[in-house]
Design a protein around this motif. Structure first.
Motif, short mmCIF file in Angstrom:
data_model
loop_
_atom_site.label_atom_id
_atom_site.label_comp_id
_atom_site.label_asym_id
_atom_site.label_seq_id
_atom_site.Cartn_x
_atom_site.Cartn_y
_atom_site.Cartn_z
N THR A 12 0.62 -1.12 -0.24
CA THR A 12 -0.27 -0.14 0.28
C THR A 12 0.93 1.32 -0.18
O THR A 12 0.35 2.49 -0.67
CB THR A 12 -0.82 0.23 1.08
N LYS A 23 6.06 -4.61 -5.70
CA LYS A 23 7.06 -3.80 -5.34
C LYS A 23 8.73 -4.76 -5.32
O LYS A 23 8.98 -3.79 -5.37
CB LYS A 23 5.95 -3.33 -3.96
N PRO A 82 -2.15 -11.11 1.80
CA PRO A 82 -1.70 -11.38 2.50
C PRO A 82 -1.71 -10.67 4.00
O PRO A 82 -2.55 -10.16 5.02
CB PRO A 82 -1.02 -9.35 2.11
N LEU A 105 12.76 -11.09 3.89
CA LEU A 105 11.08 -9.97 3.35
C LEU A 105 12.19 -9.70 1.69
O LEU A 105 12.75 -8.96 1.40
CB LEU A 105 11.10 -8.88 4.44
P1 TTP Z 1 5.37 -5.38 4.59
O1 TTP Z 1 5.59 -4.66 3.37
O2 TTP Z 1 5.41 -4.98 5.95
O3 TTP Z 1 3.55 -5.51 3.60
P2 TTP Z 1 3.39 -4.85 1.96
O4 TTP Z 1 3.38 -5.61 1.42
O5 TTP Z 1 1.79 -5.22 2.84
O6 TTP Z 1 3.44 -3.32 2.73
P3 TTP Z 1 2.15 -1.50 3.06
O7 TTP Z 1 2.62 -1.83 4.50
O8 TTP Z 1 2.79 -1.35 2.38
O9 TTP Z 1 0.91 -2.41 2.26
O10 TTP Z 1 5.86 -6.59 3.96
C1 TTP Z 1 7.04 -7.35 3.58
C2 TTP Z 1 7.22 -8.32 2.74
O11 TTP Z 1 7.36 -9.60 2.30
C3 TTP Z 1 7.20 -7.66 1.39
O12 TTP Z 1 8.32 -8.49 0.24
C4 TTP Z 1 5.85 -8.59 1.13
C5 TTP Z 1 5.92 -9.62 1.83
N1 TTP Z 1 4.82 -9.82 2.32
C6 TTP Z 1 3.85 -11.18 2.19
O13 TTP Z 1 4.99 -12.17 1.04
N2 TTP Z 1 3.27 -11.70 2.86
C7 TTP Z 1 2.10 -11.28 3.49
O14 TTP Z 1 0.95 -11.54 4.03
C8 TTP Z 1 3.22 -9.90 3.93
C9 TTP Z 1 2.32 -8.80 5.28
C10 TTP Z 1 3.92 -9.43 3.37
#
Ligand code: TTP
Length: 353
Positions: A12, A23, A82, A105
């Motif tokens: 987001t 991303k 997610p 991550l």
């Molecule tokens: P975040 O950056 O914490 O979450 P997000 O990608 O949903 O971004 P935002 O907070 O801007 O909405 O996630 C860290 C990493 O983990 C990122 O590479 C995405 C991944 N991820 C998953 O694969 N599964 C999940 O359920 C979540 C929350 C994150």
């Protein structure tokens, strides 16, 4: 030992880029962020890698493939939504089995890699090893409270942080973590939090070892973090010219890829000009990544990331601290009456002077 890369999520904080793409595939110095993680994992000797994917599965698969290009073997694990980092671990149990693993991550960058940390974990065999780094705004991260070299408490994005030690996006676990991710409940934001899972391990008397790192690390979830990562990584490039340069000044560390043309322009590094890009009567300033096939004509760009296929023509001003998406077109309109004409995706941001 295996690795688990998290590449689902909502993204987001990076909309509108994440409306149309993952991303983890935004390029830093023209290389998708997730590739840096894959390379760090491979360098630590791990070749069996699970990648957790969500809605952007097809795009991640197209970029990473079966992993052979990196010398690894990739298994894709679909997360239905997610539902949190600990949920991503939970859905990966079939792949991870009884092995120890490093969880990485997919949007994180660690300049010094993870090899010594993985070796330390392999040697000492705690149930979990977490990495911590001192940060100026701990309220944006999972934060650890230490008592000597023991972790007292982990809190996700605390309003009043008790320390400046943020959880870095690389964790190591043994199979005990599956008991934790099954025992915990979703947090107030509805996610299964990895901080809660690690806290569960601590509370049940399992060994969780903190390791404070002092090298550069970045969670690239936001634009300013992407730009910082781009700045740091560009500075590590070895200058090279595979494209052509005509009547131009090139200073500092600059990479010009094959098929790129720089004509009557000034490029000040650190910067990278992607394959087939055209830079004409233009200025490309420090800390700029110009993607493949990008056109910059009669314009100035500095401290920015311009994704492939974008074109910037005769804008009569300098673009700075910006992330411009794939195939975006920014140009000076000849139409009368003189006016701004936009077609912008949801949540786009435009700063005018
Ligand atoms: P975040 O950056 O914490 O979450 P997000 O990608 O949903 O971004 P935002 O907070 O801007 O909405 O996630 C860290 C990493 O983990 C990122 O590479 C995405 C991944 N991820 C998953 O694969 N599964 C999940 O359920 C979540 C929350 C994150």
């Amino acid at each position: 030992m295996k690795a688990l890369i998290l590449s689902g999520g909502k993204g987001t904080r990076l909309r509108p880029i994440t409306h149309t793409s993952a991303k983890q595939l935004v390029p830093i110095a023209n290389k998708p962020i997730i590739f840096y993680g894959i390379e760090a994992i491979r360098a630590s000797g791990i070749t069996d890698v699970g990648i957790v994917v969500g809605d952007t599965e097809a795009e991640i698969r197209a970029a990473v493939g079966d992993g052979s290009a990196f010398g690894i073997r990739v298994t894709y694990i679909r997360q239905d939504a997610p539902r949190g980092l600990a949920h991503a671990v939970k859905v990966s149990q079939g792949f991870l089995g009884e092995d120890t693993f490093v969880m990485y991550l997919g949007d994180n960058l660690i300049l010094d890699g993870i090899t010594p940390l993985v070796e330390e974990f392999r040697r000492d065999r705690p149930n979990s090893q977490i990495l911590l780094a001192r940060v100026p705004h701990p309220e944006e991260f999972g934060v650890a409270e230490l008592d000597g070299d023991r972790i007292k408490r982990l809190v996700e994005k605390p309003k009043e942080p008790k320390s400046d030690l943020a959880l870095v996006g690389v964790y190591m676990f043994d199979a005990t973590v599956f008991q934790a991710v099954k025992a915990i409940k979703p947090s107030a934001r509805g996610e299964l939090e990895i901080t809660d899972a690690i806290q569960w391990l601590i509370d049940k008397g399992h060994t969780v070892r903190p390791h404070v790192i002092d090298g550069w690390w970045k969670d690239t979830g936001k634009l300013e973090d992407m730009l910082e990562a781009n700045r740091i990584i560009l500075d590590t490039l070895v200058p090279r010219t595979d494209g052509t340069i005509e009547r131009s000044d090139i200073t500092g560390k600059v990479v010009i890829e094959a098929g790129a043309r720089v004509v009557a322009s000034s490029v000040r590094g650190p910067a990278i000009i992607g394959k087939g890009a055209q830079i004409e009567n233009a200025y490309v300033g420090p800390f700029t990544s110009i993607g493949d096939g990008v056109i910059v004509r009669g314009s100035e760009v500095e401290h920015s990331i311009i994704l492939e296929g974008a074109s910037i023509s005769d804008i009569g001003g300098r673009i700075e601290s910006s992330l411009v998406g794939r195939n975006v077109s920014i140009y000076r309109s000849q139409h009368k009456p003189r006016s701004f004409n936009f077609m912008l995706g949801d949540r786009s941001e435009v700063g005018l002077i």
